[in-house]
Motif scaffolding. Sequence first.
Motif, PDB file in Angstrom:
ATOM      1  N   THR A  84       0.818  -1.216   0.000  1.00  0.00           N
ATOM      2  CA  THR A  84       0.000   0.000   0.000  1.00  0.00           C
ATOM      3  C   THR A  84       0.850   1.264   0.000  1.00  0.00           C
ATOM      4  OG1 THR A  84      -0.101   0.108   2.420  1.00  0.00           O
ATOM      5  CG2 THR A  84      -1.811  -1.178   1.287  1.00  0.00           C
ATOM      6  N   GLY A  85       2.127   1.145   0.366  1.00  0.00           N
ATOM      7  CA  GLY A  85       2.975   2.321   0.462  1.00  0.00           C
ATOM      8  C   GLY A  85       2.946   2.966   1.831  1.00  0.00           C
ATOM      9  N   GLU A  86       2.217   2.363   2.768  1.00  0.00           N
ATOM     10  CA  GLU A  86       2.151   2.870   4.140  1.00  0.00           C
ATOM     11  C   GLU A  86       1.876   1.722   5.101  1.00  0.00           C
ATOM     12  OE1 GLU A  86      -1.355   5.298   4.970  1.00  0.00           O
ATOM     13  OE2 GLU A  86      -2.184   4.739   3.012  1.00  0.00           O
ATOM     14  N   GLY A  92      -6.086   5.907   6.903  1.00  0.00           N
ATOM     15  CA  GLY A  92      -7.524   5.666   6.974  1.00  0.00           C
ATOM     16  C   GLY A  92      -8.100   5.000   5.740  1.00  0.00           C
ATOM     17  N   TYR A  93      -7.255   4.768   4.755  1.00  0.00           N
ATOM     18  CA  TYR A  93      -7.677   4.064   3.535  1.00  0.00           C
ATOM     19  C   TYR A  93      -8.058   2.623   3.879  1.00  0.00           C
ATOM     20  CZ  TYR A  93      -6.742   1.389  -0.802  1.00  0.00           C
ATOM     21  OH  TYR A  93      -6.801   0.529  -1.863  1.00  0.00           O
ATOM     22  N   THR A  94      -9.240   2.191   3.430  1.00  0.00           N
ATOM     23  CA  THR A  94      -9.747   0.855   3.745  1.00  0.00           C
ATOM     24  C   THR A  94      -9.987   0.052   2.481  1.00  0.00           C
ATOM     25  OG1 THR A  94     -10.800   1.540   5.814  1.00  0.00           O
ATOM     26  CG2 THR A  94     -11.643  -0.456   4.789  1.00  0.00           C
ATOM     27  N   GLY A  95      -9.568  -1.198   2.511  1.00  0.00           N
ATOM     28  CA  GLY A  95      -9.796  -2.109   1.397  1.00  0.00           C
ATOM     29  C   GLY A  95     -10.481  -3.365   1.875  1.00  0.00           C
ATOM     30  N   LYS A  96     -11.256  -3.973   0.983  1.00  0.00           N
ATOM     31  CA  LYS A  96     -12.011  -5.162   1.374  1.00  0.00           C
ATOM     32  C   LYS A  96     -12.214  -6.058   0.150  1.00  0.00           C
ATOM     33  CE  LYS A  96     -15.499  -4.538   4.156  1.00  0.00           C
ATOM     34  NZ  LYS A  96     -16.862  -4.218   4.688  1.00  0.00           N
ATOM     35  N   PHE A  97     -12.079  -7.374   0.374  1.00  0.00           N
ATOM     36  CA  PHE A  97     -12.374  -8.361  -0.668  1.00  0.00           C
ATOM     37  C   PHE A  97     -13.242  -9.422  -0.019  1.00  0.00           C
ATOM     38  CE2 PHE A  97     -11.446 -12.166  -3.230  1.00  0.00           C
ATOM     39  CZ  PHE A  97     -11.705 -11.667  -4.504  1.00  0.00           C
ATOM     40  N   GLU A  98     -14.483  -9.629  -0.534  1.00  0.00           N
ATOM     41  CA  GLU A  98     -15.488 -10.401   0.192  1.00  0.00           C
ATOM     42  C   GLU A  98     -15.763 -11.790  -0.375  1.00  0.00           C
ATOM     43  OE1 GLU A  98     -18.469  -7.211   2.084  1.00  0.00           O
ATOM     44  OE2 GLU A  98     -18.512  -7.222  -0.113  1.00  0.00           O
ATOM     45  N   LEU A 114      -1.935  -6.311  -0.785  1.00  0.00           N
ATOM     46  CA  LEU A 114      -2.807  -5.183  -0.460  1.00  0.00           C
ATOM     47  C   LEU A 114      -2.238  -3.983  -1.213  1.00  0.00           C
ATOM     48  CD1 LEU A 114      -2.955  -5.674   3.432  1.00  0.00           C
ATOM     49  CD2 LEU A 114      -4.250  -6.879   1.642  1.00  0.00           C
ATOM     50  N   ILE A 115      -3.026  -3.376  -2.067  1.00  0.00           N
ATOM     51  CA  ILE A 115      -2.475  -2.354  -2.956  1.00  0.00           C
ATOM     52  C   ILE A 115      -3.040  -0.974  -2.653  1.00  0.00           C
ATOM     53  CG2 ILE A 115      -1.971  -3.977  -4.813  1.00  0.00           C
ATOM     54  CD1 ILE A 115      -4.504  -3.144  -6.199  1.00  0.00           C
ATOM     55  N   ALA A 116      -2.282   0.047  -3.026  1.00  0.00           N
ATOM     56  CA  ALA A 116      -2.699   1.426  -2.833  1.00  0.00           C
ATOM     57  C   ALA A 116      -3.851   1.765  -3.771  1.00  0.00           C
ATOM     58  CB  ALA A 116      -1.524   2.362  -3.081  1.00  0.00           C
ATOM     59  N   GLU A 117      -4.632   2.769  -3.390  1.00  0.00           N
ATOM     60  CA  GLU A 117      -5.796   3.138  -4.191  1.00  0.00           C
ATOM     61  C   GLU A 117      -5.401   3.563  -5.599  1.00  0.00           C
ATOM     62  OE1 GLU A 117      -9.972   5.588  -3.537  1.00  0.00           O
ATOM     63  OE2 GLU A 117      -8.232   6.016  -2.274  1.00  0.00           O
ATOM     64  N   MET A 176      -4.760   0.633  -8.159  1.00  0.00           N
ATOM     65  CA  MET A 176      -5.843  -0.274  -8.531  1.00  0.00           C
ATOM     66  C   MET A 176      -6.065  -0.269 -10.038  1.00  0.00           C
ATOM     67  SD  MET A 176      -8.603   0.606  -5.514  1.00  0.00           S
ATOM     68  CE  MET A 176      -9.943  -0.213  -6.421  1.00  0.00           C
ATOM     69  N   THR A 177      -6.218  -1.455 -10.600  1.00  0.00           N
ATOM     70  CA  THR A 177      -6.532  -1.573 -12.022  1.00  0.00           C
ATOM     71  C   THR A 177      -7.942  -2.123 -12.224  1.00  0.00           C
ATOM     72  OG1 THR A 177      -5.552  -3.792 -12.059  1.00  0.00           O
ATOM     73  CG2 THR A 177      -4.135  -1.940 -12.648  1.00  0.00           C
ATOM     74  N   GLY A 178      -8.601  -2.483 -11.125  1.00  0.00           N
ATOM     75  CA  GLY A 178      -9.975  -2.981 -11.179  1.00  0.00           C
ATOM     76  C   GLY A 178     -10.769  -2.382 -10.041  1.00  0.00           C
ATOM     77  N   SER A 179     -11.745  -3.139  -9.551  1.00  0.00           N
ATOM     78  CA  SER A 179     -12.637  -2.611  -8.520  1.00  0.00           C
ATOM     79  C   SER A 179     -12.240  -3.017  -7.109  1.00  0.00           C
ATOM     80  CB  SER A 179     -14.072  -3.093  -8.792  1.00  0.00           C
ATOM     81  OG  SER A 179     -14.127  -4.511  -8.773  1.00  0.00           O
ATOM     82  N   THR A 180     -11.182  -3.813  -6.973  1.00  0.00           N
ATOM     83  CA  THR A 180     -10.789  -4.279  -5.650  1.00  0.00           C
ATOM     84  C   THR A 180      -9.422  -3.729  -5.245  1.00  0.00           C
ATOM     85  OG1 THR A 180      -9.749  -6.291  -6.498  1.00  0.00           O
ATOM     86  CG2 THR A 180     -12.078  -6.415  -5.961  1.00  0.00           C
ATOM     87  N   GLN A 181      -9.212  -3.716  -3.932  1.00  0.00           N
ATOM     88  CA  GLN A 181      -7.976  -3.152  -3.386  1.00  0.00           C
ATOM     89  C   GLN A 181      -6.937  -4.219  -3.071  1.00  0.00           C
ATOM     90  OE1 GLN A 181     -11.080  -2.683  -2.083  1.00  0.00           O
ATOM     91  NE2 GLN A 181     -11.472  -0.507  -1.779  1.00  0.00           N
ATOM     92  N   ILE A 182      -7.113  -5.390  -3.639  1.00  0.00           N
ATOM     93  CA  ILE A 182      -6.111  -6.439  -3.482  1.00  0.00           C
ATOM     94  C   ILE A 182      -5.750  -7.002  -4.856  1.00  0.00           C
ATOM     95  CG2 ILE A 182      -7.106  -7.086  -1.245  1.00  0.00           C
ATOM     96  CD1 ILE A 182      -7.929  -9.764  -2.585  1.00  0.00           C
ATOM     97  N   ALA A 183      -4.620  -7.671  -4.920  1.00  0.00           N
ATOM     98  CA  ALA A 183      -4.204  -8.351  -6.144  1.00  0.00           C
ATOM     99  C   ALA A 183      -3.696  -9.731  -5.761  1.00  0.00           C
ATOM    100  CB  ALA A 183      -3.108  -7.565  -6.856  1.00  0.00           C
ATOM    101  N   PHE A 184      -4.088 -10.733  -6.533  1.00  0.00           N
ATOM    102  CA  PHE A 184      -3.628 -12.095  -6.253  1.00  0.00           C
ATOM    103  C   PHE A 184      -2.242 -12.285  -6.868  1.00  0.00           C
ATOM    104  CE2 PHE A 184      -8.086 -12.578  -5.369  1.00  0.00           C
ATOM    105  CZ  PHE A 184      -8.088 -13.461  -4.310  1.00  0.00           C
ATOM    106  N   ALA A 185      -1.267 -11.759  -6.183  1.00  0.00           N
ATOM    107  CA  ALA A 185       0.117 -11.850  -6.644  1.00  0.00           C
ATOM    108  C   ALA A 185       1.028 -11.529  -5.481  1.00  0.00           C
ATOM    109  CB  ALA A 185       0.366 -10.871  -7.790  1.00  0.00           C
ATOM    110  N   ALA A 186       2.241 -12.046  -5.575  1.00  0.00           N
ATOM    111  CA  ALA A 186       3.225 -11.777  -4.533  1.00  0.00           C
ATOM    112  C   ALA A 186       3.860 -10.419  -4.756  1.00  0.00           C
ATOM    113  CB  ALA A 186       4.295 -12.864  -4.532  1.00  0.00           C
ATOM    114  N   SER A 187       4.227  -9.788  -3.667  1.00  0.00           N
ATOM    115  CA  SER A 187       4.937  -8.527  -3.744  1.00  0.00           C
ATOM    116  C   SER A 187       6.425  -8.795  -3.913  1.00  0.00           C
ATOM    117  CB  SER A 187       4.699  -7.719  -2.471  1.00  0.00           C
ATOM    118  OG  SER A 187       5.367  -6.499  -2.511  1.00  0.00           O
ATOM    119  N   SER A 188       7.125  -7.815  -4.437  1.00  0.00           N
ATOM    120  CA  SER A 188       8.560  -7.955  -4.633  1.00  0.00           C
ATOM    121  C   SER A 188       9.323  -7.387  -3.439  1.00  0.00           C
ATOM    122  CB  SER A 188       8.984  -7.236  -5.912  1.00  0.00           C
ATOM    123  OG  SER A 188       8.705  -5.854  -5.811  1.00  0.00           O
TER     124      SER A 188
END
Length: 259
Positions: free
Chosen positions: A60-62, A117-123, A134-137, A140-152
């Motif tokens: 997320t960068g924070e 205070g940025y909130t993300g959710k995947f249901e 968990l990605i920064a706003e 985002m390339t879609g409608s969710t704040q997560i990506a199914f991938a490993a971070s570097s």
Amino acid sequence: MKKALPFLLSVALLAGCSNSTANTDTEGEAAPEATEETAQEETPAEDVQTVGVYTIYNATGEGVTDLYLYPTGSADKGENYAAGGHGFGDAHAKILQYDGSDNPEVELTLEFTTNSGYTGKFETLHIETAPISLIAEDAMTGSTQIAFAASSATYDIYNVTGEEVTDLYLYRTGSADKGENLIDGAKEDGGKQTISFDAVPEFLLDDSGNMGAFTIEFTTASGYTGKFETLSYENAPISLIAEDAMTGSTQIKFGAPQN
């Protein structure tokens, strides 16, 4: 909230075989010969994963202040995995597990909140084994704040020991195997090299696939050895420093050399 269990569970059900045996009646007369029953075929049930294992990367960068994993629709979010001593800094990783043995078809919600205070959710998370970032706003390339991938992870290594560095290792803390000597660009005093990983390498995981602290270790031409045993999977500049430059108990400093 159900607690963490072993990394992976599977259940196999085998149908048994039964054979009848000949017996004798109470008057000593032989009973009619029993007919051997046809052995039932062994048919293992399909393996079903009942424990979800999720490697969560903070991209997320924070810092993340709140991190929950709970059944979708539940009013009880359970444990905050980023609370107290479980702080979840930028570029760090954390492994969460969920026991779904009572209901392998359960849908889970992964929810997080950052320092700002940025909130993300995947249901609609399922019982599975998956890397999740968990990605920064603004990433985002879609409608969710997560990506199914490993971070570097990237480590910029600076040699400011005042001499040549002959050995450089990065390995899981506690492992007897240090792996390959990685020294390259930081060999000469004043040199720099970058060590990068697109995903967590296997040699940094334990036998269950869990990731803990790492050790960075170096040795100079004079035989001076430095070690830092609580390195995280992250993006960090690291200076290898001389013994007489130490201001604390470790032989490294987080940061690039000051000109």
